[in-house]
Enzyme design. Sequence first.
Site, PDB file in Angstrom:
ATOM      1  N   ASP A 146       0.686  -1.234   0.137  1.00 27.34           N
ATOM      2  CA  ASP A 146      -0.134  -0.138   0.000  1.00 27.34           C
ATOM      3  C   ASP A 146       0.740   1.317  -0.021  1.00 27.34           C
ATOM      4  O   ASP A 146       1.920   1.478   0.591  1.00 27.34           O
ATOM      5  CB  ASP A 146      -0.909   0.080   1.192  1.00 27.34           C
ATOM      6  N   ASP A 151      -4.910  -4.263   7.035  1.00 31.86           N
ATOM      7  CA  ASP A 151      -5.192  -4.318   8.342  1.00 31.86           C
ATOM      8  C   ASP A 151      -6.911  -4.326   8.483  1.00 31.86           C
ATOM      9  O   ASP A 151      -7.606  -4.243   9.438  1.00 31.86           O
ATOM     10  CB  ASP A 151      -4.694  -3.052   8.876  1.00 31.86           C
ATOM     11  N   GLU A 160      -4.077  15.963   7.410  1.00 30.66           N
ATOM     12  CA  GLU A 160      -3.991  17.192   6.476  1.00 30.66           C
ATOM     13  C   GLU A 160      -4.282  18.631   7.002  1.00 30.66           C
ATOM     14  O   GLU A 160      -3.691  19.663   6.551  1.00 30.66           O
ATOM     15  CB  GLU A 160      -4.841  16.649   5.140  1.00 30.66           C
ATOM     16  N   ALA A 219     -15.994  10.617   4.963  1.00 29.41           N
ATOM     17  CA  ALA A 219     -15.807   9.988   3.913  1.00 29.41           C
ATOM     18  C   ALA A 219     -16.689  10.381   2.605  1.00 29.41           C
ATOM     19  O   ALA A 219     -16.637  10.061   1.514  1.00 29.41           O
ATOM     20  CB  ALA A 219     -15.618   8.661   4.295  1.00 29.41           C
ATOM     21  N   ASP A 278     -10.289  21.201  12.002  1.00 27.83           N
ATOM     22  CA  ASP A 278     -10.196  19.823  11.238  1.00 27.83           C
ATOM     23  C   ASP A 278      -9.044  19.064  12.033  1.00 27.83           C
ATOM     24  O   ASP A 278      -7.834  19.537  12.078  1.00 27.83           O
ATOM     25  CB  ASP A 278      -9.586  20.311   9.547  1.00 27.83           C
TER      26      ASP A 278
END
Length: 715
Positions: free
Chosen positions: A337, A551, A378, A408, A374
């Site tokens: 990944d 995972d 990021e 999401a 936030d």
Amino acid sequence: MIASLLEPQALRRAARRTQNAAGRPSRGALAQEAAKNAFLKLLHPRALAENPVVLAMALAALLGTILVGGAWIQGASALPFGGGGLPPTVVGLLWLTVLVSTFSEALAEGRGRAQASALRGVRSDNPAQRLKNPDTLISAKGESPAFETVPASDLVVGDVVLVEAGAMIPGDGEVIHGAAAVDESSITGESAPVIRESGGDRSAVTGGTVVLSDRLVVRITAASGASFLDRMIGLVEGASRAKTPNEVALTLLLVGLSFAFLVVVSTLPFFAKAAGGATLSPLLLTALFVLLAPTTIGGLLSAIGIAGMNRLLRLNVLALSGRAVEAAGDVDTLLLDKTGTITLGNRQAAAFLPLPGITEREVAEAAWLTSRDDGTPEGRSIVALAHDRYGIQDLPTPKDAVFVPFTAATRMSGLDASGRSWRKGAIDATLRFVRIQHGATAWEPPPELASLTDQISRTGGTPLAVTDGTRILGVVHLKDIIKTGMRERFLRLRAMGIRTLMVTGDNPLTAAAIATEAGVDDFLAEARPEDKLRLIRAEQAQGKLVAMCGDGTNDAPALAQADVGLAMQTGTQAAREAGNMVDLDSNPTKLIEVVLVGKQLLITRGALTTFSVANDIAKYFAVLPILLRPGMSGGGDPLPWEMTSPASALLAALVFNALVIVALLPLALRGVTYTPQSASRLLARNLALYGLGGVITPFVAIPLLDRLVVACGLF
């Protein structure tokens, strides 16, 4: 509540208090225990039968004992080799060879038992609070739920238990309610606590770990005796280690070689008589069989396999089968990944890029507003970049301001205040939002936006659009940071003949740029979980072995399909059950180390097998011409290799046969040093070093031991 779980100093102190304090036995204690177990193996034919070569040696030693004992009863004149102390010494050396072989396996198993003893101290049968009605806890508001106290061993799959701060989790399970800090140091060795909470990929808990704060409601997923901890104990002890297909094949080869040497030894008296040579006694033939049989690799074979699994365990990786370790050594394709494995887990804001007519500071201020609350990595990096570039620490916001968190589903975060909306997020999501703001009015994004996003994507970055109401202000450039040393590691893998393939959900432009920078061989962009499974099957259809790590529950099908599936300890129960290895540190990069350990195991076995077979053939030519001479006490023409006598040569060869196993045991446990190179160069190196070394060693060592035997008065 989560904030209360993250008080690092208090929690780490609590974790240290709960860590297992069991000490490790010393090397001397391990050796003493192994010596005792080596003797005990001789009393259990079933244990010896697991290694046919060692069993054949034990039977040969037993036959020698019977021959000497029977002759001794008849009188000294009936003893082989003309009597004296030589026959008992030969029998003693035969048993010494058997004991050294069983000692090597017992020492490797002892290391595993030492590691298992610490884990066994974690396992307990503490009382568990089994809920009578799990729904009561979830709907109750601060009220104590009804529960019954039962031993942890009475829990069955499906039971729901309440685990409060300071209590040990009674069994493997999934968190169905609550969030808490959990000390997993007894399993992973890491003192820093981890957060376990219901939902998502952090819901799996392991029996034997300790809740440090708050409380959890756990649904038990493994019965007593079948938990993750129980499997760890069984595997590191070697109690449940089945032979791998390669070990079975090699064992059959060694049995075939032993049978071939048995035929050779059985026919020697006829050839010796026809040539007018010495009369070969049964004891001499028995000793000769033990000398020629592949005793070296036969005595070390099990130790090599057990040591390979233990080397993985020292990396905090639990291999659920020896076959998985071997498969790691034969891997052709490595699926990795991008996020967390090739790149750092968190992307960092690198620049604010405005559209024409907009200043960079305007973009920075709007991005700061949308990221102020936030909590994503990021978002925090955007706040930090705005502060570093423009000193933005606080901006006035209306009292009615409402922060819109990232999800999401929306893939945006923002701020709504006084009828005005700021947004920051994925390009397509923010464009859709702006179109909705325009309502029925036809609107098209400025053409410069596509140019900016393409420019960022081509350099391996991720663009985030920043909007103010119906206006797009510009783009934030998020950059993936390649982990230090990854390119060099991929070069090493390429030198081993392993193809690396990066899997990412990024668009093809971004994926191609990162793949080029990291140095991987290929990539799969915009990948979904089912795409991983399809890719693994396609590689396997070409006869390749595939390794991957994962995972999440969505990784479970691919982990189960891969030849080497490395699951993360912090992952879901489904992922851990699907994989054939578990990384207790939850470090995806460790898949590369797993491959290296697998290759080291295969190379160690191959190198010692090469040495053993070459050594046995050399012993045949070094000893046989001497033993075929008439008389065991010497005299007459000088013997080859300047040996003193056939008798001293026989003793020297038997001593060498036992000592070579002892000499190679540290190498079997430590493993042959592996340097990445092509298979042909590796084969040539092993043949030169271990093949030629196996041929030369007997011709050098046996004459030296012959002189030592004579000097010590053994003959």
